[in-house]
Motif scaffolding. Sequence first.
Motif, PDB file in Angstrom:
ATOM      1  N   MET A   1       0.863  -1.188   0.000  1.00  0.00           N
ATOM      2  CA  MET A   1       0.000   0.000   0.000  1.00  0.00           C
ATOM      3  C   MET A   1       0.895   1.232   0.000  1.00  0.00           C
ATOM      4  SD  MET A   1      -3.291  -0.776   2.451  1.00  0.00           S
ATOM      5  CE  MET A   1      -2.403  -0.934   3.987  1.00  0.00           C
ATOM      6  N   ASP A   2       0.853   1.970  -1.093  1.00  0.00           N
ATOM      7  CA  ASP A   2       1.764   3.115  -1.212  1.00  0.00           C
ATOM      8  C   ASP A   2       1.065   4.448  -1.454  1.00  0.00           C
ATOM      9  OD1 ASP A   2       0.961   2.703  -3.796  1.00  0.00           O
ATOM     10  OD2 ASP A   2       2.952   2.280  -4.587  1.00  0.00           O
TER      11      ASP A   2
ATOM     12  N   CYS B   1      -5.135   3.342  -1.329  1.00  0.00           N
ATOM     13  CA  CYS B   1      -4.914   1.880  -1.322  1.00  0.00           C
ATOM     14  C   CYS B   1      -5.734   1.160  -0.249  1.00  0.00           C
ATOM     15  CB  CYS B   1      -3.441   1.559  -1.143  1.00  0.00           C
ATOM     16  SG  CYS B   1      -2.398   2.057  -2.523  1.00  0.00           S
ATOM     17  N   PRO B   2      -5.816   1.683   0.965  1.00  0.00           N
ATOM     18  CA  PRO B   2      -6.596   0.983   1.995  1.00  0.00           C
ATOM     19  C   PRO B   2      -8.063   0.770   1.620  1.00  0.00           C
ATOM     20  CG  PRO B   2      -5.188   2.602   3.018  1.00  0.00           C
ATOM     21  CD  PRO B   2      -5.109   2.835   1.529  1.00  0.00           C
TER      22      PRO B   2
ATOM     23  N   PHE C   1      -3.380   3.054   6.505  1.00  0.00           N
ATOM     24  CA  PHE C   1      -2.293   3.330   5.565  1.00  0.00           C
ATOM     25  C   PHE C   1      -0.980   3.566   6.308  1.00  0.00           C
ATOM     26  CE2 PHE C   1       0.188   6.603   3.253  1.00  0.00           C
ATOM     27  CZ  PHE C   1       0.591   5.812   2.185  1.00  0.00           C
ATOM     28  N   GLU C   2      -1.044   4.269   7.425  1.00  0.00           N
ATOM     29  CA  GLU C   2       0.166   4.672   8.138  1.00  0.00           C
ATOM     30  C   GLU C   2       1.053   3.482   8.515  1.00  0.00           C
ATOM     31  OE1 GLU C   2      -2.939   5.683   9.021  1.00  0.00           O
ATOM     32  OE2 GLU C   2      -2.799   7.669   8.136  1.00  0.00           O
TER      33      GLU C   2
END
Length: 91
Positions: free
Chosen positions: A31-32, A36-37, A57-58
């Motif tokens: 996930m960039d 993405c999440p 995401f973090e």
Amino acid sequence: MKKLLITTLLLISSAATFAKDVTVTLEVPSMDCITCPITVEKALERVKGVKQVEVTFENKLAVVTFDDEITNPDVLKKATKNAGYPSLVKS
């Protein structure tokens, strides 16, 4: 006939007690971007037996709660991989 019905109902209710909710954390390192999440979450929510999904995401993690009688971590990993985001079960 009545005994058969009662026995069947007891068997069904006792079988349901063996199923339990399990929570697993998946690492999703690919996930960039901030969106993405959303894709990962939707892919996991589509898996039969999944009850709750939280993707961040973090830290690139997906925390999934599911019914262990219906699905398992391998199916969850396959769902994220098919969505373009391979994952690993975090130990």
